[in-house]
Design an enzyme around this catalytic site. Structure first.
Site, PDB file in Angstrom:
ATOM      1  N   ARG A  19      -8.421  -0.800   5.285  1.00  0.00           N
ATOM      2  CA  ARG A  19      -7.633   0.250   4.629  1.00  0.00           C
ATOM      3  C   ARG A  19      -6.266  -0.247   4.190  1.00  0.00           C
ATOM      4  O   ARG A  19      -5.666   0.285   3.267  1.00  0.00           O
ATOM      5  CB  ARG A  19      -7.431   1.433   5.585  1.00  0.00           C
ATOM      6  CG  ARG A  19      -8.705   2.171   5.956  1.00  0.00           C
ATOM      7  CD  ARG A  19      -8.369   3.414   6.740  1.00  0.00           C
ATOM      8  NE  ARG A  19      -7.424   4.244   6.003  1.00  0.00           N
ATOM      9  CZ  ARG A  19      -6.937   5.385   6.498  1.00  0.00           C
ATOM     10  NH1 ARG A  19      -7.278   5.771   7.712  1.00  0.00           N
ATOM     11  NH2 ARG A  19      -6.083   6.107   5.790  1.00  0.00           N
TER      12      ARG A  19
ATOM     13  N   ARG B 113       1.054  14.414  13.431  1.00  0.00           N
ATOM     14  CA  ARG B 113       1.670  14.138  12.119  1.00  0.00           C
ATOM     15  C   ARG B 113       1.718  15.405  11.278  1.00  0.00           C
ATOM     16  O   ARG B 113       1.020  15.530  10.273  1.00  0.00           O
ATOM     17  CB  ARG B 113       0.928  13.030  11.396  1.00  0.00           C
ATOM     18  CG  ARG B 113       0.936  11.717  12.168  1.00  0.00           C
ATOM     19  CD  ARG B 113       0.218  10.618  11.459  1.00  0.00           C
ATOM     20  NE  ARG B 113       0.941  10.120  10.314  1.00  0.00           N
ATOM     21  CZ  ARG B 113       0.468   9.179   9.489  1.00  0.00           C
ATOM     22  NH1 ARG B 113      -0.727   8.683   9.697  1.00  0.00           N
ATOM     23  NH2 ARG B 113       1.165   8.748   8.470  1.00  0.00           N
TER      24      ARG B 113
ATOM     25  N   CYS C 176      -4.765  12.653  13.990  1.00  0.00           N
ATOM     26  CA  CYS C 176      -4.643  11.249  13.585  1.00  0.00           C
ATOM     27  C   CYS C 176      -4.572  10.385  14.835  1.00  0.00           C
ATOM     28  O   CYS C 176      -3.965  10.773  15.831  1.00  0.00           O
ATOM     29  CB  CYS C 176      -3.382  11.048  12.744  1.00  0.00           C
ATOM     30  SG  CYS C 176      -3.133   9.343  12.259  1.00  0.00           S
TER      31      CYS C 176
ATOM     32  N   ASP D 270       5.130   0.367  12.080  1.00  0.00           N
ATOM     33  CA  ASP D 270       3.885  -0.248  11.604  1.00  0.00           C
ATOM     34  C   ASP D 270       3.742  -1.709  12.025  1.00  0.00           C
ATOM     35  O   ASP D 270       2.736  -2.342  11.706  1.00  0.00           O
ATOM     36  CB  ASP D 270       3.787  -0.131  10.080  1.00  0.00           C
ATOM     37  CG  ASP D 270       3.630   1.314   9.627  1.00  0.00           C
ATOM     38  OD1 ASP D 270       3.808   1.585   8.429  1.00  0.00           O
ATOM     39  OD2 ASP D 270       3.352   2.176  10.482  1.00  0.00           O
TER      40      ASP D 270
ATOM     41  N   LYS E  34       0.840  -1.211   0.000  1.00  0.00           N
ATOM     42  CA  LYS E  34       0.000   0.000   0.000  1.00  0.00           C
ATOM     43  C   LYS E  34       0.869   1.253   0.000  1.00  0.00           C
ATOM     44  O   LYS E  34       0.651   2.186  -0.772  1.00  0.00           O
ATOM     45  CB  LYS E  34      -0.904   0.013   1.244  1.00  0.00           C
ATOM     46  CG  LYS E  34      -1.541   1.373   1.560  1.00  0.00           C
ATOM     47  CD  LYS E  34      -2.364   1.328   2.817  1.00  0.00           C
ATOM     48  CE  LYS E  34      -1.618   1.436   4.082  1.00  0.00           C
ATOM     49  NZ  LYS E  34      -1.253   2.803   4.488  1.00  0.00           N
ATOM     50  N   ASN E  35       1.889   1.266   0.857  1.00  0.00           N
ATOM     51  CA  ASN E  35       2.687   2.480   1.038  1.00  0.00           C
ATOM     52  C   ASN E  35       3.692   2.733  -0.078  1.00  0.00           C
ATOM     53  O   ASN E  35       4.375   3.748  -0.074  1.00  0.00           O
ATOM     54  CB  ASN E  35       3.373   2.452   2.405  1.00  0.00           C
ATOM     55  CG  ASN E  35       2.354   2.602   3.516  1.00  0.00           C
ATOM     56  OD1 ASN E  35       1.203   2.971   3.272  1.00  0.00           O
ATOM     57  ND2 ASN E  35       2.760   2.295   4.729  1.00  0.00           N
TER      58      ASN E  35
HETATM   59  C1  EPZ Z   1       4.584   6.767   6.400  1.00  0.00           C
HETATM   60  O1  EPZ Z   1       3.825   7.837   6.970  1.00  0.00           O
HETATM   61  C2  EPZ Z   1       3.620   5.574   6.325  1.00  0.00           C
HETATM   62  N1  EPZ Z   1       2.476   5.936   5.512  1.00  0.00           N
HETATM   63  C3  EPZ Z   1       3.150   5.206   7.735  1.00  0.00           C
HETATM   64  O2  EPZ Z   1       2.360   4.011   7.641  1.00  0.00           O
HETATM   65  C4  EPZ Z   1       4.355   4.889   8.592  1.00  0.00           C
HETATM   66  O3  EPZ Z   1       3.929   4.669   9.915  1.00  0.00           O
HETATM   67  C5  EPZ Z   1       5.341   6.087   8.581  1.00  0.00           C
HETATM   68  O4  EPZ Z   1       5.701   6.427   7.231  1.00  0.00           O
HETATM   69  C6  EPZ Z   1       6.628   5.770   9.329  1.00  0.00           C
HETATM   70  O5  EPZ Z   1       7.240   4.642   8.823  1.00  0.00           O
HETATM   71  C7  EPZ Z   1       2.614   5.907   4.158  1.00  0.00           C
HETATM   72  O6  EPZ Z   1       3.642   5.613   3.592  1.00  0.00           O
HETATM   73  C8  EPZ Z   1       1.397   6.250   3.362  1.00  0.00           C
HETATM   74  P1  EPZ Z   1       6.732  10.118   8.357  1.00  0.00           P
HETATM   75  P2  EPZ Z   1       4.411   9.339   6.935  1.00  0.00           P
HETATM   76  O7  EPZ Z   1       6.582  11.422   7.641  1.00  0.00           O
HETATM   77  O8  EPZ Z   1       5.228   9.543   5.725  1.00  0.00           O
HETATM   78  C9  EPZ Z   1       7.367  13.369  11.792  1.00  0.00           C
HETATM   79  C10 EPZ Z   1       0.491   2.621   7.915  1.00  0.00           C
HETATM   80  O9  EPZ Z   1       0.132   2.047   8.960  1.00  0.00           O
HETATM   81  N2  EPZ Z   1       7.190  14.383  10.729  1.00  0.00           N
HETATM   82  O10 EPZ Z   1       7.862   9.251   7.966  1.00  0.00           O
HETATM   83  O11 EPZ Z   1       3.266  10.235   7.196  1.00  0.00           O
HETATM   84  C11 EPZ Z   1       6.087  12.567  12.035  1.00  0.00           C
HETATM   85  O12 EPZ Z   1       5.198  13.239  12.887  1.00  0.00           O
HETATM   86  C12 EPZ Z   1       0.971   4.088   7.996  1.00  0.00           C
HETATM   87  O13 EPZ Z   1       0.499   2.082   6.807  1.00  0.00           O
HETATM   88  C13 EPZ Z   1       7.379  15.714  11.027  1.00  0.00           C
HETATM   89  O14 EPZ Z   1       7.679  16.067  12.174  1.00  0.00           O
HETATM   90  O15 EPZ Z   1       5.359   9.306   8.235  1.00  0.00           O
HETATM   91  C14 EPZ Z   1       6.650  11.277  12.626  1.00  0.00           C
HETATM   92  O16 EPZ Z   1       6.887  11.453  13.978  1.00  0.00           O
HETATM   93  C15 EPZ Z   1       0.691   4.712   9.314  1.00  0.00           C
HETATM   94  N3  EPZ Z   1       7.214  16.623  10.031  1.00  0.00           N
HETATM   95  C16 EPZ Z   1       7.957  11.102  11.866  1.00  0.00           C
HETATM   96  O17 EPZ Z   1       8.305  12.388  11.358  1.00  0.00           O
HETATM   97  C17 EPZ Z   1       6.892  16.255   8.736  1.00  0.00           C
HETATM   98  O18 EPZ Z   1       6.742  17.123   7.854  1.00  0.00           O
HETATM   99  C18 EPZ Z   1       7.885  10.106  10.703  1.00  0.00           C
HETATM  100  O19 EPZ Z   1       6.757  10.404   9.927  1.00  0.00           O
HETATM  101  C19 EPZ Z   1       6.717  14.899   8.458  1.00  0.00           C
HETATM  102  C20 EPZ Z   1       6.876  13.958   9.466  1.00  0.00           C
END
Ligand code: EPZ
Length: 421
Positions: free
Chosen positions: A400, A122, A117, A308, A22-23
């Site tokens: 989902r 996030r 969320c 995850d 999915k991701n």
């Molecule tokens: C991706 O989300 C995945 N989703 C998530 O999977 C997964 O948990 C996550 O990466 C971490 O591996 C998809 O790929 C669609 P991040 P993403 O930006 O990209 C902080 C699932 O269950 N951050 O890597 O949204 C954030 O708050 C989902 O399939 C900022 O501070 O995650 C977090 O603490 C859930 N500022 C950390 O970085 C930003 O602009 C990592 O988040 C962006 C992120």
């Protein structure tokens, strides 16, 4: 609303195929906004989130169709609309992945700020910082972000945040940089296999990306991209979930379409618990026939242990012979499953981003509530081994991200059925 009824006990046996990731599929679908001509994608899973992305792309003038065999075809037909509305973005955060492609190809993007969320805070500040570095004007408008740029220009940037790298942030900037003028260098880029799969797709469309899968990604901008044919990588989180299903039921499961190199930290931790993970004739076999050992684990960006799979691992460790320690470093509040697992008799002591899991002899079936995708998978796993019947409510969360999970588990011998209210 659908639920699952699970009678715990059976040892899982047989083989199961992991669907496409999915991701990986979501950002690749968004990237087709950048392309001329048709894109053909194979192994795109049938999931609610994929349907949401297809719906958003339709609104953005991209025709999305599926052949009878599931092959997805995408073609840009109208480039007028540049807006990703609130009602779509709030349903699926990955909608934010259209920001970079819209900005690079249509010079404008109006994207709703993602709201709250279940798994925690996030923000998208790193996405926006990256677009500003490429020369975009960024303006907040009543809950939306308006990004505009006459032409994006390559730049060097550090894309790490307080919790490390960002997966979709790296994807977004990488997509925008493909059509930017000159060279972009992303330091502290996310190294997840889904980012590498996106880069492989973009390079097959004519982009010039090097270093994907490492913390330093270099993108030399090109004039245009043309659609290609691509097969999405297997879903490592689904594979990991089935590894844990085999372990929690003391069963033996053959995992097809599984890439061990995407799960090294997971395999390492599970082997410390006492789970056997072997490669046999190109297939991966997960089995367990002994008491489970307690361990310590901390979630980290790839190649570390994935956040995850944190909830699913907690279900397994709830039955270990001693105390385990789980620390969540990516989403420190990602513990909605703790209260529900406690309803099933798990002994969990939460202290900030850490949970001490005091192993118990057995779990007891109970009605429980799914709250987010991975938490609901953890409840299903706990139900597989719990004494009596577990009823997992609101399984739309699990739909989902898992394709027909109850059918796959039933085919392995689980006593699980979907019920409609
Ligand atoms: C991706 O989300 C995945 N989703 C998530 O999977 C997964 O948990 C996550 O990466 C971490 O591996 C998809 O790929 C669609 P991040 P993403 O930006 O990209 C902080 C699932 O269950 N951050 O890597 O949204 C954030 O708050 C989902 O399939 C900022 O501070 O995650 C977090 O603490 C859930 N500022 C950390 O970085 C930003 O602009 C990592 O988040 C962006 C992120």
């Amino acid at each position: 609303m659908d639920g699952f009824l699970i009678n715990g006990g059976p040892r899982l046996r047989g083989s199961v195929r992991s669907s496409g990731a999915k991701n990986a599929a979501l950002p690749i679908m968004a990237a087709t906004i950048l392309c001329e001509g048709e894109t053909v994608l194979h192994d795109v899973p049938h999931l609610a989130d994929i349907e949401s992305m297809a719906g958003l792309l339709n609104r953005l003038g991209v025709a999305v169709t599926r052949d009878a065999d599931g092959t997805m075809r995408l073609r840009v037909e109208d480039e007028m609309n540049c807006q990703a509305e609130y009602d779509l973005v709030r349903k699926m955060r990955a909608s934010v992945c259209v920001m970079g492609p819209l900005l690079a190809k249509r010079r404008k993007a109006l994207v709703s700020m993602p709201g709250g969320c279940a798994i925690g805070d996030r923000p998208i500040d790193l996405h926006l910082m990256g677009m500003q570095k490429l020369g975009a004007d960024v303006e907040l408008q009543a809950g939306d972000v308006l990004l505009r740029a006459k032409r994006l220009v390559g730049a060097e940037m550090f894309l790490g945040g307080a919790f490390g790298s960002t997966v979709t942030g790296t994807a977004n900037v990488m997509m925008a940089a493909t059509l930017s003028k000159g060279r972009t260098v992303i330091e502290a880029a996310a190294c997840e296999p889904e980012v590498t799969d996106l880069a492989d797709f973009l390079n097959a469309c004519g982009a010039r990306i090097t270093g994907a899968g490492t913390p330093r990604v270099v993108i030399d901008g090109v004039e245009g991209l043309t659609g290609c044919e691509h097969t999405v990588i297997p879903d490592r989180i689904e594979t990991g979930t089935f590894m844990i299903a085999a372990a929690i039921s003391n069963g033996e499961v053959v995992l097809e379409n599984a890439r061990l190199e995407h799960l090294l930290a997971v395999v390492d931790r599970l082997r410390h618990v006492g789970v056997n993970i072997e490669k046999d004739d190109g297939k991966v076999v997960a089995s367990s026939s002994r008491r489970l050992e307690p361990i310590t684990v901390t979630t980290q960006p790839f190649p570390g242990f994935p956040t995850d799979l944190q909830a699913q691992l907690m279900s397994l460790l709830a039955l270990a012979d001693g105390n385990s320690i789980i620390t969540e470093k990516i989403f420190p509040d990602r513990f909605m499953h703790v209260a529900e697992l406690s309803r099933m008799g798990a002994r969990l002591h939460k202290e900030g981003p850490t949970v001490i899991v005091e192993g118990v002899k057995r779990l007891i079936g109970a009605p429980v509530m799914a709250s987010d995708l991975r938490a609901s998978a953890a409840l299903v796993l706990a139900g597989l081994i719990a004494k009596g019947t577990t009823r997992v409510n609101r399984v739309y969360h699990i739909d989902r991200g898992y394709e027909k999970i109850e059918q796959k588990l039933a085919a392995l011998g689980a006593d699980i059925q979907r019920i409609r209210d």
